[in-house]
Each structure stands twice: as structure tokens, then as C-alpha cells.
Design a protein around this motif. Sequence first.
Motif, PDB file in Angstrom:
ATOM      1  N   GLY A  44     -39.059 -20.398 -73.211  1.00  0.00           N
ATOM      2  CA  GLY A  44     -37.672 -21.103 -73.734  1.00  0.00           C
ATOM      3  C   GLY A  44     -37.365 -19.943 -74.754  1.00  0.00           C
ATOM      4  O   GLY A  44     -37.887 -19.230 -75.022  1.00  0.00           O
ATOM      5  N   ARG A  45     -36.058 -20.184 -75.396  1.00  0.00           N
ATOM      6  CA  ARG A  45     -35.418 -19.484 -76.636  1.00  0.00           C
ATOM      7  C   ARG A  45     -36.460 -19.408 -77.817  1.00  0.00           C
ATOM      8  O   ARG A  45     -36.846 -20.591 -78.140  1.00  0.00           O
ATOM      9  CB  ARG A  45     -34.189 -19.366 -76.866  1.00  0.00           C
ATOM     10  CG  ARG A  45     -33.254 -19.200 -75.424  1.00  0.00           C
ATOM     11  CD  ARG A  45     -31.747 -18.946 -75.940  1.00  0.00           C
ATOM     12  NE  ARG A  45     -31.790 -17.607 -76.720  1.00  0.00           N
ATOM     13  CZ  ARG A  45     -31.634 -16.417 -76.068  1.00  0.00           C
ATOM     14  NH1 ARG A  45     -31.805 -16.348 -74.898  1.00  0.00           N
ATOM     15  NH2 ARG A  45     -31.615 -15.295 -76.936  1.00  0.00           N
ATOM     16  N   TRP A  46     -36.583 -18.217 -78.572  1.00  0.00           N
ATOM     17  CA  TRP A  46     -37.347 -18.533 -79.931  1.00  0.00           C
ATOM     18  C   TRP A  46     -36.430 -18.990 -80.980  1.00  0.00           C
ATOM     19  O   TRP A  46     -35.286 -19.266 -81.051  1.00  0.00           O
ATOM     20  CB  TRP A  46     -37.615 -16.958 -80.417  1.00  0.00           C
ATOM     21  CG  TRP A  46     -38.491 -16.317 -79.720  1.00  0.00           C
ATOM     22  CD1 TRP A  46     -39.460 -16.903 -78.509  1.00  0.00           C
ATOM     23  CD2 TRP A  46     -38.883 -14.715 -79.605  1.00  0.00           C
ATOM     24  NE1 TRP A  46     -40.023 -15.827 -77.925  1.00  0.00           N
ATOM     25  CE2 TRP A  46     -39.950 -14.688 -78.539  1.00  0.00           C
ATOM     26  CE3 TRP A  46     -38.523 -14.181 -80.485  1.00  0.00           C
ATOM     27  CZ2 TRP A  46     -40.329 -13.397 -78.348  1.00  0.00           C
ATOM     28  CZ3 TRP A  46     -38.991 -12.674 -80.396  1.00  0.00           C
ATOM     29  CH2 TRP A  46     -39.826 -12.424 -79.131  1.00  0.00           C
ATOM     30  N   ASN A  47     -37.015 -19.698 -81.854  1.00  0.00           N
ATOM     31  CA  ASN A  47     -36.413 -20.489 -82.825  1.00  0.00           C
ATOM     32  C   ASN A  47     -36.253 -19.843 -84.097  1.00  0.00           C
ATOM     33  O   ASN A  47     -36.060 -20.128 -85.314  1.00  0.00           O
ATOM     34  CB  ASN A  47     -36.975 -21.760 -82.874  1.00  0.00           C
ATOM     35  CG  ASN A  47     -36.003 -22.939 -83.644  1.00  0.00           C
ATOM     36  OD1 ASN A  47     -34.731 -22.882 -83.411  1.00  0.00           O
ATOM     37  ND2 ASN A  47     -36.616 -23.714 -84.419  1.00  0.00           N
ATOM     38  N   ILE A  63     -45.336 -17.782 -82.123  1.00  0.00           N
ATOM     39  CA  ILE A  63     -43.739 -17.862 -81.620  1.00  0.00           C
ATOM     40  C   ILE A  63     -43.394 -19.009 -81.924  1.00  0.00           C
ATOM     41  O   ILE A  63     -43.577 -20.037 -81.374  1.00  0.00           O
ATOM     42  CB  ILE A  63     -44.054 -17.400 -80.231  1.00  0.00           C
ATOM     43  CG1 ILE A  63     -44.564 -16.195 -79.945  1.00  0.00           C
ATOM     44  CG2 ILE A  63     -42.417 -17.490 -79.418  1.00  0.00           C
ATOM     45  CD1 ILE A  63     -44.989 -15.674 -78.279  1.00  0.00           C
ATOM     46  N   PRO A  64     -42.353 -19.047 -82.921  1.00  0.00           N
ATOM     47  CA  PRO A  64     -41.583 -20.231 -83.031  1.00  0.00           C
ATOM     48  C   PRO A  64     -40.442 -20.501 -82.053  1.00  0.00           C
ATOM     49  O   PRO A  64     -39.637 -19.994 -81.520  1.00  0.00           O
ATOM     50  CB  PRO A  64     -41.021 -19.886 -84.376  1.00  0.00           C
ATOM     51  CG  PRO A  64     -40.655 -18.525 -84.387  1.00  0.00           C
ATOM     52  CD  PRO A  64     -41.547 -17.833 -83.592  1.00  0.00           C
ATOM     53  N   LEU A  65     -40.761 -21.718 -81.452  1.00  0.00           N
ATOM     54  CA  LEU A  65     -39.750 -22.378 -80.445  1.00  0.00           C
ATOM     55  C   LEU A  65     -39.249 -23.471 -80.800  1.00  0.00           C
ATOM     56  O   LEU A  65     -39.666 -24.247 -81.742  1.00  0.00           O
ATOM     57  CB  LEU A  65     -40.852 -22.903 -79.215  1.00  0.00           C
ATOM     58  CG  LEU A  65     -41.537 -21.174 -78.459  1.00  0.00           C
ATOM     59  CD1 LEU A  65     -42.369 -21.644 -77.684  1.00  0.00           C
ATOM     60  CD2 LEU A  65     -40.385 -20.314 -77.882  1.00  0.00           C
ATOM     61  N   ALA A  66     -38.103 -23.939 -80.247  1.00  0.00           N
ATOM     62  CA  ALA A  66     -37.378 -25.314 -80.758  1.00  0.00           C
ATOM     63  C   ALA A  66     -38.207 -26.738 -80.853  1.00  0.00           C
ATOM     64  O   ALA A  66     -38.223 -27.254 -81.831  1.00  0.00           O
ATOM     65  CB  ALA A  66     -36.452 -25.456 -79.566  1.00  0.00           C
TER      66      ALA A  66
END
Length: 191
Positions: A44-47, A63-66
Motif C-alpha cells: 500500500g502507499r507509504w504514510n 516503512i510507515p504505512l497507513a
Amino acid sequence: MAYGCDLGGGQRVYLDNQGSQTLITLASSSPGQQQQASTGFQTGRWNGSPQAFQTASGIVIKIPLADGDRFIQIQGNRIHWVNAGTVETAQPLVMQQVEMPELASMPPMQPMQPMEMQPMKPMTMGNMSMNMNPMEMRMGDMEMRMGSAAAANQTTHQASAQQDSKRFCNQCGSSVKPDDRFCSNCGNRLG
Ligand SMILES: [Zn+2]
């Protein structure tokens, strides 16, 4: 936007969020050769921006994710997910934003195809045959040879040997054959 981090020892890691995928590229360079391998994870997209840490067991990338941070560990050329917590006391590494990693965007080098040199095969056409090295040509009963220095020398040798062994009668001086026992001109007995 991709991120690059120097892992030391000529190894770099590149991180890119492509759509919903996190693309991790490990690039190592040593004098004379460069290697790189990419691995894609559905994340998914990074946060936010990823962060790299030097831990006792290897490099860990956050990796910061939602739905929370995820951690990837890099050990040599292996990349795997790890649980959070390993980076609590770890030393953060400098993560740089890179336009597009030059190495990662480079298409992998195609290995050079080795040139195939077939050794010249003897050629045959009807009653004519030809060989290379030494050049040899046969047509029916006719034979032609070139480039054979040994053969040429041999011929010269034989010729000079014949010249040297030419005999003359010691009585009348006419030439006689080497194996003649008597002179064909005067009948003198030859030594
Ligand atoms: Zn004689």
C-alpha cells in the motif's frame, strides 16, 4: 520519490513506493562490477518517509504505512519482514531522497554473446577437395599445396643433394650417374 541509503561496504539500498508496491533494490558495487537485485512487496502507499537503522542483526528499514509501521531487515542479499521493536535502540542511518536511483533505473546488462568461430572444415566439391592450413587443393589427380614450409624445404634439400652427389668420370670427365660402376663414355671403372 525514491529513497537511498548507504549501507557501507559498497552496498546501497533504494526504496521506492510505486503505486501500492514497495520496491526494494539492493545495489552493491565493487571495483569492476556492479550488482543489483530488486524485490517488490505489496504494502500500500507509504504514510511518510522510510527510515533505516543499523541493528546488531543487520539493517532494518522502517516503512510507515497507513495501518502502522512495518519493518524490513536486510541481511546480506536477503530481505525479510521483521517485527517492530528491533529498532528501539538501533542507530538510525542517513536516508536520502533520490530522484530516481541511477543504478535501479539502469536496465540489467546483457552478457555478451560469445562469438562462435567454427574451425574451417575441409571443402569438397565433386572431385575437388580443399583443405586449409596448410592450403591444399586436390582436383582429380592434380594436387596443389601451399603454405607448407616444411614440404618446400624438403624439395630444395633433395635438389641440392642431387647436385652434390653428381659425379664425373675421373678419366674422361663426362658426367656419370651416382650408381654407375663404369663410365658410359670411356668404360673407365668408377670408384
Ligand atoms: Zn669416362
